[in-house]
Every structure is written in C-alpha cells, then in structure tokens.
Design a protein around this motif. Structure first.
Motif, PDB file in Angstrom:
ATOM      1  N   ILE A 158      -5.428   5.436   1.251  1.00  0.00           N
ATOM      2  CA  ILE A 158      -5.466   6.278   0.048  1.00  0.00           C
ATOM      3  C   ILE A 158      -4.587   5.594  -0.998  1.00  0.00           C
ATOM      4  O   ILE A 158      -3.388   5.412  -0.762  1.00  0.00           O
ATOM      5  CB  ILE A 158      -4.940   7.704   0.333  1.00  0.00           C
ATOM      6  CG1 ILE A 158      -5.764   8.375   1.451  1.00  0.00           C
ATOM      7  CG2 ILE A 158      -4.975   8.554  -0.953  1.00  0.00           C
ATOM      8  CD1 ILE A 158      -5.232   9.738   1.895  1.00  0.00           C
ATOM      9  N   TYR A 211       0.810  -1.221   0.000  1.00  0.00           N
ATOM     10  CA  TYR A 211       0.000   0.000   0.000  1.00  0.00           C
ATOM     11  C   TYR A 211       0.851   1.283   0.000  1.00  0.00           C
ATOM     12  O   TYR A 211       0.341   2.364  -0.231  1.00  0.00           O
ATOM     13  CB  TYR A 211      -0.914   0.025   1.250  1.00  0.00           C
ATOM     14  CG  TYR A 211      -0.215  -0.391   2.530  1.00  0.00           C
ATOM     15  CD1 TYR A 211       0.510   0.523   3.295  1.00  0.00           C
ATOM     16  CD2 TYR A 211      -0.267  -1.726   2.965  1.00  0.00           C
ATOM     17  CE1 TYR A 211       1.168   0.129   4.440  1.00  0.00           C
ATOM     18  CE2 TYR A 211       0.391  -2.132   4.122  1.00  0.00           C
ATOM     19  CZ  TYR A 211       1.110  -1.203   4.860  1.00  0.00           C
ATOM     20  OH  TYR A 211       1.764  -1.606   5.994  1.00  0.00           O
ATOM     21  N   CYS A 212       2.138   1.154   0.274  1.00  0.00           N
ATOM     22  CA  CYS A 212       2.903   2.335   0.677  1.00  0.00           C
ATOM     23  C   CYS A 212       3.729   2.947  -0.450  1.00  0.00           C
ATOM     24  O   CYS A 212       4.396   2.243  -1.206  1.00  0.00           O
ATOM     25  CB  CYS A 212       3.820   1.958   1.829  1.00  0.00           C
ATOM     26  SG  CYS A 212       4.712   3.379   2.495  1.00  0.00           S
ATOM     27  N   MET A 236      -5.211   1.292   8.983  1.00  0.00           N
ATOM     28  CA  MET A 236      -5.871   2.094   7.946  1.00  0.00           C
ATOM     29  C   MET A 236      -7.342   1.677   7.868  1.00  0.00           C
ATOM     30  O   MET A 236      -7.669   0.505   8.060  1.00  0.00           O
ATOM     31  CB  MET A 236      -5.197   1.860   6.596  1.00  0.00           C
ATOM     32  CG  MET A 236      -3.788   2.413   6.554  1.00  0.00           C
ATOM     33  SD  MET A 236      -2.986   2.081   4.966  1.00  0.00           S
ATOM     34  CE  MET A 236      -2.620   0.354   5.131  1.00  0.00           C
ATOM     35  N   ARG A 249       2.083   1.293  13.827  1.00  0.00           N
ATOM     36  CA  ARG A 249       0.731   0.797  13.573  1.00  0.00           C
ATOM     37  C   ARG A 249       0.766  -0.716  13.375  1.00  0.00           C
ATOM     38  O   ARG A 249       1.656  -1.209  12.686  1.00  0.00           O
ATOM     39  CB  ARG A 249       0.147   1.465  12.335  1.00  0.00           C
ATOM     40  CG  ARG A 249      -0.166   2.943  12.556  1.00  0.00           C
ATOM     41  CD  ARG A 249      -0.955   3.441  11.374  1.00  0.00           C
ATOM     42  NE  ARG A 249      -1.326   4.822  11.509  1.00  0.00           N
ATOM     43  CZ  ARG A 249      -1.978   5.483  10.542  1.00  0.00           C
ATOM     44  NH1 ARG A 249      -2.300   4.854   9.409  1.00  0.00           N
ATOM     45  NH2 ARG A 249      -2.308   6.739  10.709  1.00  0.00           N
ATOM     46  N   GLU A 252      -1.406  -2.210  11.685  1.00  0.00           N
ATOM     47  CA  GLU A 252      -1.933  -2.259  10.299  1.00  0.00           C
ATOM     48  C   GLU A 252      -3.184  -3.125  10.168  1.00  0.00           C
ATOM     49  O   GLU A 252      -4.157  -2.712   9.549  1.00  0.00           O
ATOM     50  CB  GLU A 252      -0.889  -2.694   9.258  1.00  0.00           C
ATOM     51  CG  GLU A 252       0.442  -1.942   9.305  1.00  0.00           C
ATOM     52  CD  GLU A 252       0.376  -0.437   9.016  1.00  0.00           C
ATOM     53  OE1 GLU A 252      -0.707   0.080   8.721  1.00  0.00           O
ATOM     54  OE2 GLU A 252       1.437   0.233   9.113  1.00  0.00           O
ATOM     55  N   LEU A 305       3.454   8.777   1.281  1.00  0.00           N
ATOM     56  CA  LEU A 305       3.045   7.392   1.481  1.00  0.00           C
ATOM     57  C   LEU A 305       1.841   7.094   0.603  1.00  0.00           C
ATOM     58  O   LEU A 305       1.575   5.967   0.245  1.00  0.00           O
ATOM     59  CB  LEU A 305       2.692   7.162   2.945  1.00  0.00           C
ATOM     60  CG  LEU A 305       3.765   7.581   3.967  1.00  0.00           C
ATOM     61  CD1 LEU A 305       3.325   7.226   5.380  1.00  0.00           C
ATOM     62  CD2 LEU A 305       5.098   6.915   3.660  1.00  0.00           C
ATOM     63  N   TYR A 306       1.095   8.181   0.258  1.00  0.00           N
ATOM     64  CA  TYR A 306      -0.115   8.063  -0.573  1.00  0.00           C
ATOM     65  C   TYR A 306      -0.196   9.318  -1.428  1.00  0.00           C
ATOM     66  O   TYR A 306       0.526  10.292  -1.189  1.00  0.00           O
ATOM     67  CB  TYR A 306      -1.358   7.927   0.323  1.00  0.00           C
ATOM     68  CG  TYR A 306      -1.369   8.875   1.491  1.00  0.00           C
ATOM     69  CD1 TYR A 306      -1.736  10.208   1.344  1.00  0.00           C
ATOM     70  CD2 TYR A 306      -0.962   8.443   2.755  1.00  0.00           C
ATOM     71  CE1 TYR A 306      -1.711  11.082   2.399  1.00  0.00           C
ATOM     72  CE2 TYR A 306      -0.933   9.323   3.836  1.00  0.00           C
ATOM     73  CZ  TYR A 306      -1.305  10.638   3.643  1.00  0.00           C
ATOM     74  OH  TYR A 306      -1.279  11.508   4.700  1.00  0.00           O
ATOM     75  N   PRO A 347      -7.759   7.015   6.636  1.00  0.00           N
ATOM     76  CA  PRO A 347      -8.257   6.272   5.478  1.00  0.00           C
ATOM     77  C   PRO A 347      -7.106   5.743   4.631  1.00  0.00           C
ATOM     78  O   PRO A 347      -6.084   6.419   4.480  1.00  0.00           O
ATOM     79  CB  PRO A 347      -9.045   7.333   4.703  1.00  0.00           C
ATOM     80  CG  PRO A 347      -8.393   8.626   5.071  1.00  0.00           C
ATOM     81  CD  PRO A 347      -7.962   8.467   6.513  1.00  0.00           C
TER      82      PRO A 347
HETATM   83  N1  5AD Z   1      -2.805   5.320   2.575  1.00  0.00           N
HETATM   84  C1  5AD Z   1      -3.004   5.653   3.868  1.00  0.00           C
HETATM   85  N2  5AD Z   1      -2.126   5.398   4.847  1.00  0.00           N
HETATM   86  C2  5AD Z   1      -0.972   4.794   4.505  1.00  0.00           C
HETATM   87  N3  5AD Z   1       0.072   4.409   5.249  1.00  0.00           N
HETATM   88  C3  5AD Z   1       0.992   3.870   4.426  1.00  0.00           C
HETATM   89  N4  5AD Z   1       0.556   3.887   3.151  1.00  0.00           N
HETATM   90  C4  5AD Z   1      -0.676   4.453   3.178  1.00  0.00           C
HETATM   91  C5  5AD Z   1      -1.657   4.726   2.191  1.00  0.00           C
HETATM   92  N5  5AD Z   1      -1.472   4.415   0.900  1.00  0.00           N
HETATM   93  C6  5AD Z   1       0.084   4.487   6.713  1.00  0.00           C
HETATM   94  C7  5AD Z   1       0.428   3.130   7.335  1.00  0.00           C
HETATM   95  C8  5AD Z   1       1.710   3.413   8.082  1.00  0.00           C
HETATM   96  C9  5AD Z   1       1.623   4.896   8.341  1.00  0.00           C
HETATM   97  C10 5AD Z   1       2.935   5.559   8.607  1.00  0.00           C
HETATM   98  O1  5AD Z   1       1.051   5.406   7.151  1.00  0.00           O
HETATM   99  O2  5AD Z   1      -0.611   2.744   8.233  1.00  0.00           O
HETATM  100  O3  5AD Z   1       1.844   2.690   9.288  1.00  0.00           O
END
Ligand code: 5AD
Ligand code: FES
Length: 349
Positions: free
Chosen positions: A235, A70-71, A203, A162, A164, A309-310, A233
């Motif tokens: 993203i 997701y990251c 998330m 987190r 997760e 991250l998003y 949320p």
């Molecule tokens: N959308 C939202 N939150 C995200 N994180 C990482 N990627 C995304 C994303 N695409 C959150 C994760 C991580 C925190 C630092 O950011 O939960 O633990």
C-alpha cells in the motif's frame, strides 16, 4: 497442463516447479480461483477446522534506524510523530489482551536501538512470568545470532521477520545500500536454528515485483519452511519514495493466499491488516482463501495513528478498542470462530 490441472497437482504434491507457479499465477481465471479457494479451505479445515487464531499486536515503538523505501516509519520520514511505549504501558496492553482472550502477544517495533537488548529481555521474562500459558512473539527486525539467542533464553517463543523478497535484485530496489539481502536471509536461518517458531513473508504487488519474483518467494519459503507466512498487499505511503507507485490488489493477494495454503498445508497464514485496509471485507475474504490467523491491534488507541506503515490503516480510530469483538463478528459472519489458544504450529509446543 491447464490451470485446473496445476491446482490439482499442487494440492496433491504441495509444490510446483517455478514455471508452473508462474503459469498458475498469470493464467488463473475466475473459475480457477474458485477451485483454488475451495481446495485451500478443505486443506485448512483438515488441520484447523473453522478455528481462527488471534495474535495481539503491540506496536511498542515507531522509531526505526532503517530507511526501507516502502515503509511509513522509515528514518527519513520526518512527517511521522515518533513514540516509544514504556514497559509498564506494554504490560498494561498485555493484561487487557489477556482478559480479552489473547494467548499470544506480538511485540512489534521499528529497529529502535534505544530499547536495549536487556530491556526487551526483561519484558519477555515479565510477560512469561505473569502468563505462562501465553506465547511471546518478537518482531523487531534484524539482529545478531547472540541477541536472538538471548531473547530465546528469556522465554521468547516466536519471531516474525518478513524476508520481503527472495530475489536479491528486487531487494536492492526496495532498500537502501546499507541493508543487506544476505543478512536478512541469514537472520531467518539463525532464528530457525535457535528454535523459534518463525514467520517470514512478503508484500504482494510491491514496486518492481514480477511473477517470477513471486515464484522465487514461494520456492524460498519451501526451503526455509517457516511456521508462519505473512503476506499482504503493498500500500503506497504518501511521504515515501514509492508514494506514486501502484498498490497490490485484493485479487492477487487472495490468489497468493490460496497458493500458499496448498503449498504449506499446516502453515499459520494471517489475513493481514493491510488486506483489511484495501477492502472492507479483505480479512474475511482472506480467511475464505485459506488463511487461519488474524492479528488485531492491542496498542493504546492514542499511538495507533502513529504506527502507519502505509496510508489509511484500519483500526486506528476510537472504534479500535473493539477490535476483538469486531473480528469475532466478522469471523462468525463467514462461519468461522476465534479460539482462545496460543495457536501453535501443529505438532509444536
Ligand atoms: N504496504 C504494505 N505493507 C508494508 N509493510 C511495510 N510497509 C508497507 C506498505 N507500504 C510491511 C512489510 C513489513 C511489515 C511489518 O509491514 O512487509 O515487514
Ligand atoms: Fe479493529 Fe474491526 S478489527 S475495528
């Protein structure tokens, strides 16, 4: 039980059964949501009045050895330009933050082993030496017990990691095989045992999440008893395997914030940047649903675009030097105010 009765029960007992949490999440209508948020604010104000705590977030490296699907800074995302702040650059962010009234600094980064355990230890010591009235929070992922202990001995106060998702099958859909659900959960218990104030979280609306998984998350948090719970949320990130998955919604995130406040009356609950990213008043609405923390960015403006991250993350442009004032205005607009304080969990120092 009706949904209104579930909310009453949750307020009274601070916990529901798994099936009750599921029923509450799935069936809450507009009127129920309003009842929930009103109760969440009442509970929040018992411990925190109209105070909002701030945490200065310093995103000091976007290198990461992991590949969480997701990251945006996962190792296989070659579209991201990598950076690593020098210790003096990090300390300059701290100085600027201190002048602005921050008394907690969060050193957050990807799992970047180039920054050695000792490098991070020296930073912690230096920040505590300069500002003994401040809390230092680390958010640098999964490490072994001895490393967490070393940083704690250097003076780190808190750790954000987190979980997760508390459901192993779900964890394995969000992460590659070399990441272990059990190891992540063990890290959280290690951190608590060492004596950190610990933040966990998840998330909302992540790919493959079900309502049952959300209930598992809440019940896991009940066992862990963290001091902070960070939720926001999901993203979708355009270069990630989940680019075309639907994102989490404002409505569902607010509902979860309200439920978490009633389930954990004293917990530190941030209205996250991700929430502010999916709606222009997302953070204000988060506060009105029971949140009591905001975590503005203190990273140098020049690197903020790179710590995405998003997609479409807010506060990355040149408006962002003003985050402190912007948030002050935003909180005042809803009758709350930012305080100059470490903002510890009630009863801990
Ligand atoms: N959308 C939202 N939150 C995200 N994180 C990482 N990627 C995304 C994303 N695409 C959150 C994760 C991580 C925190 C630092 O950011 O939960 O633990
Ligand atoms: Fe960053 Fe508003 S909080 S610009």
């Amino acid at each position: 039980m009706t949904v209104a009765e579930l909310i009453e029960t949750l307020q009274k007992n601070t916990v529901l059964t798994k099936d009750e949490y599921i029923a509450l999440i799935e069936n809450a209508q507009e009127a129920d949501r309003n009842l929930l948020f009103e109760k969440a604010r009442t509970v929040r104000e018992q411990y925190y009045q109209k105070d909002v705590y701030i945490r200065g977030l310093i995103e000091f490296t976007n290198y990461c050895k992991n590949n969480c699907y997701y990251c945006g800074i996962r190792c296989q995302n070659h579209a991201v330009e990598r950076y690593r702040l020098l210790p003096d650059e990090i300390l300059a962010c701290v100085e600027e933050g201190y002048e602005l009234g921050f008394r907690t600094f969060v050193l957050q980064g990807g799992e970047d082993l180039q920054y050695s355990v000792k490098d991070i230890g020296r930073l912690i010591c230096e920040i505590k030496k300069r500002h003994s009235d401040c809390a230092v929070t680390l958010s640098v992922g999964e490490r072994e017990h001895n490393v967490y202990q070393y940083w704690f001995d250097c003076g780190a106060d808190r750790y954000l990691l987190r979980h997760e998702t508390a459901t192993k099958e779900h964890y394995e859909k969000l992460h590659p095989d070399d990441l272990s659900f059990e190891h992540r959960i063990n890290c959280l218990y290690d951190l608590k045992e060492i004596g950190y104030q610990v933040g966990a979280g998840f998330m909302v609306g992540s790919p493959y999440q079900t309502t049952e998984y959300l209930a598992n998350d809440i019940l896991f948090l009940k066992k862990l008893q963290p001091h902070m719970i960070g939720i926001g949320p999901f993203i979708p990130q355009k270069d990630s395997p989940f680019a075309n998955m639907p994102g989490g919604t404002l409505e569902q995130t607010l509902l979860l914030l309200g439920i978490l406040r009633l389930s954990f009356p004293k917990v530190l609950l941030p209205a996250t940047t991700a929430l502010g990213t999916i709606h222009p008043q997302g953070r204000e609405q988060g506060i009105l649903a029971g949140a009591n923390v905001v975590m503005p960015n203190l990273s140098p403006v020049g690197v903020r675009e790179k710590y995405q991250l998003y997609d479409n993350k807010i506060c990355t442009g040149d408006e962002s030097a003003q985050c402190r004032q912007c948030l002050e205005n935003r909180m005042q607009s809803i009758g709350y105010h930012i305080v100059v304080s470490r903002g510890d969990y009630p009863g801990i120092k």
